[in-house]
Design a protein around this motif. Structure first.
Motif, PDB file in Angstrom:
ATOM      1  N   ILE A 268       0.844  -1.202   0.000  1.00 16.51           N
ATOM      2  CA  ILE A 268       0.000   0.000   0.000  1.00 16.51           C
ATOM      3  C   ILE A 268       0.878   1.251   0.000  1.00 16.51           C
ATOM      4  CG2 ILE A 268      -1.709   1.315   1.318  1.00 16.51           C
ATOM      5  CD1 ILE A 268      -2.751  -1.401   2.373  1.00 16.51           C
ATOM      6  N   GLU A 322      -7.375   7.831   2.705  1.00 13.90           N
ATOM      7  CA  GLU A 322      -7.873   6.519   2.281  1.00 13.90           C
ATOM      8  C   GLU A 322      -6.754   5.491   2.292  1.00 13.90           C
ATOM      9  OE1 GLU A 322     -11.362   8.447  -0.569  1.00 13.90           O
ATOM     10  OE2 GLU A 322      -9.350   8.051  -1.362  1.00 13.90           O
ATOM     11  N   MET A 326      -6.667   2.165   4.684  1.00 10.07           N
ATOM     12  CA  MET A 326      -6.404   0.837   4.111  1.00 10.07           C
ATOM     13  C   MET A 326      -5.336   0.108   4.915  1.00 10.07           C
ATOM     14  SD  MET A 326      -6.303   0.867  -0.052  1.00 10.07           S
ATOM     15  CE  MET A 326      -5.952  -0.901  -0.101  1.00 10.07           C
ATOM     16  N   ILE A 376     -11.849  -0.738  -3.076  1.00  8.94           N
ATOM     17  CA  ILE A 376     -10.743  -0.734  -2.114  1.00  8.94           C
ATOM     18  C   ILE A 376     -10.713  -2.045  -1.326  1.00  8.94           C
ATOM     19  CG2 ILE A 376      -9.885   0.330   0.013  1.00  8.94           C
ATOM     20  CD1 ILE A 376     -10.841   3.020  -1.078  1.00  8.94           C
ATOM     21  N   LEU A 380      -7.791  -5.072  -0.983  1.00  8.46           N
ATOM     22  CA  LEU A 380      -7.299  -5.671   0.260  1.00  8.46           C
ATOM     23  C   LEU A 380      -7.414  -7.190   0.215  1.00  8.46           C
ATOM     24  CD1 LEU A 380      -8.804  -3.148   2.832  1.00  8.46           C
ATOM     25  CD2 LEU A 380      -6.371  -3.573   2.447  1.00  8.46           C
TER      26      LEU A 380
END
Length: 416
Positions: A268, A322, A326, A376, A380
């Motif tokens: 990420i 964001e 995450m 999103i 993940l």
């Protein structure tokens, strides 16, 4: 009215009112049927909620009521349940009309419209607690992730003198429409080009050279990639330790969560540095392409989906908030091996997910937030599958060329 009345007020009666009195006098209004306090005009007459509900249900039932007395009962608030026939007769006498009763389908449609209207009228806002969570994560991120990589100094130099053993993503097909099939070609022009194969002799020589490299099992960029990964892991650990909610967990659970999430949080963070136009990770003065990972020994069944993941996530154009949410959602995963405080971690992850959803609804335009949250969450999920493959390949690489740092090995060996 009390539910003890049986035929009294229904919870949704107020949503079925056909007409409301425009002007409200200070004096209380009286139900023209029973004398109770009236709430407005219902089905063409001023009535209370109880008589409104009684008339609506009586008109929908096929049963005919009969008076046990002389059809002349005086209906009051206290006795209105004793004679349904006279109560219904009084409803009709004051002008209540069956024609104004809405069908069940119309009632449900109206309820849906009311819910939609209320949603539109009540803007979604981040709570003060959610704002604090986001600021806490942003502060932790900024203290532990320097996008200039100015502190990354003690590392072994990267060696790109050898082409990737399995020719990862080199010599792309110009007709390819997939952006990730062309990535990495600009990372280091003098190094990423494969040896020329214009003649059969040179081709054979190249094949022999590849064979020799395969026998030597030399992963030329592995020392540098191992140093880079160790550097990232150290800062991810620091990121987690800044968070009060993480520090409150047992040491055993902290270790389990970090071992499970380190690869995902690292990807990420790297995605924030990814240039989707060139396929290059721009880490301050350092640049990397996926061929560097291939030279370090990683195989295509990890690198292909990983490259696609970076394009997919980067094209979402996430805000910094964001990105950090995450990371936190990945970190607080209650199903990691070795975790014991499942309920507490699960509640925290649910809070983080709700905060992310609310942030998107609050900060994004209607076109921007379309399916952004599920996209999103899908990213993940995709990382979870790659995480397992990454662990497998790191251990295989270490068996061939022991340049993987002890910290990396400790992270990937999740059963220890």
């Amino acid at each position: 009215m009390s539910n003890q009345e049986g035929w009294g007020q229904h919870p949704s009666d107020k949503e079925e009112e056909e007409d409301e009195e425009d002007e409200r006098d200070e004096e209380p209004k009286v139900c023209q049927v029973c004398g109770d306090r009236a709430t407005g005009y219902h089905f063409n007459a001023m009535t209370c909620e109880g008589c409104k509900g009684f008339f609506r249900r009586a008109m929908k039932r096929p049963v005919k009521f009969s008076c046990p007395f002389q059809n002349a009962c005086v209906i009051t608030k206290s006795n209105r349940r004793q004679c349904q026939a006279c109560r219904l007769r009084k409803c009709k006498e004051i002008g209540m009309l069956k024609e104004l009763i809405m069908s069940d389908e119309a009632v449900e449609k109206r309820r849906r419209l009311i819910r939609v209207k209320r949603t539109q009228q009540e803007p979604v806002l981040l709570t003060p607690q959610q704002e604090d969570v986001i600021q806490e994560l942003l502060e932790a991120q900024r203290r532990t992730f320097d996008i200039t990589f100015s502190c990354f100094k003690r590392f072994r130099p990267i060696d790109r003198s050898i082409a990737p053993m399995h020719q990862y993503l080199n010599a792309p097909d110009e007709s390819s429409t997939h952006p990730w099939s062309r990535s990495g070609s600009d990372c280091n022009q003098r190094d990423t080009s494969l040896p020329s194969s214009s003649s059969s002799s040179s081709s054979q020589e190249g094949e022999k050279s590849d064979e020799r490299r395969g026998q030597e099992r030399t992963f030329s960029t592995l020392p540098h990639i191992a140093d880079l990964t160790t550097y990232m892991i150290q800062h991810i650990i620091d990121f987690a330790k800044i968070l009060p909610s993480f520090r409150q967990l047992s040491i055993e659970d902290q270790i389990s969560l970090l071992k499970g999430a380190t690869f995902e949080v690292c990807q990420i963070r790297f995605n924030m540095l990814f240039n989707e136009k060139t396929g290059i990770w721009e880490c301050g003065p350092l640049t990397y392409c996926m061929d560097d990972a291939a030279r370090a020994g990683f195989q295509r069944h990890l690198l292909d989906p990983l490259m696609k993941f970076h394009y997919t996530l980067r094209n979402l154009q996430l805000h910094e908030s964001e990105y950090v949410l995450m990371q936190a959602i990945s970190l607080f995963s209650p199903d990691r091996p070795g975790v014991t405080q499942h309920s507490e971690i699960d509640r925290h992850q649910e809070m983080l997910a709700l905060t992310l959803k609310t942030y998107i609804d609050t900060k994004r335009t209607s076109s921007e937030r379309h399916l952004l949250y599920p996209k999103i969450m899908a990213c993940l999920t995709e990382m979870r599958t790659m995480n397992e493959e990454y662990t497998k390949q790191v251990l295989q690489i270490q068996d061939i060329q022991p340049d993987v740092s002890p910290l990396i090995l400790e992270v990937v060996r999740k059963d220890t």
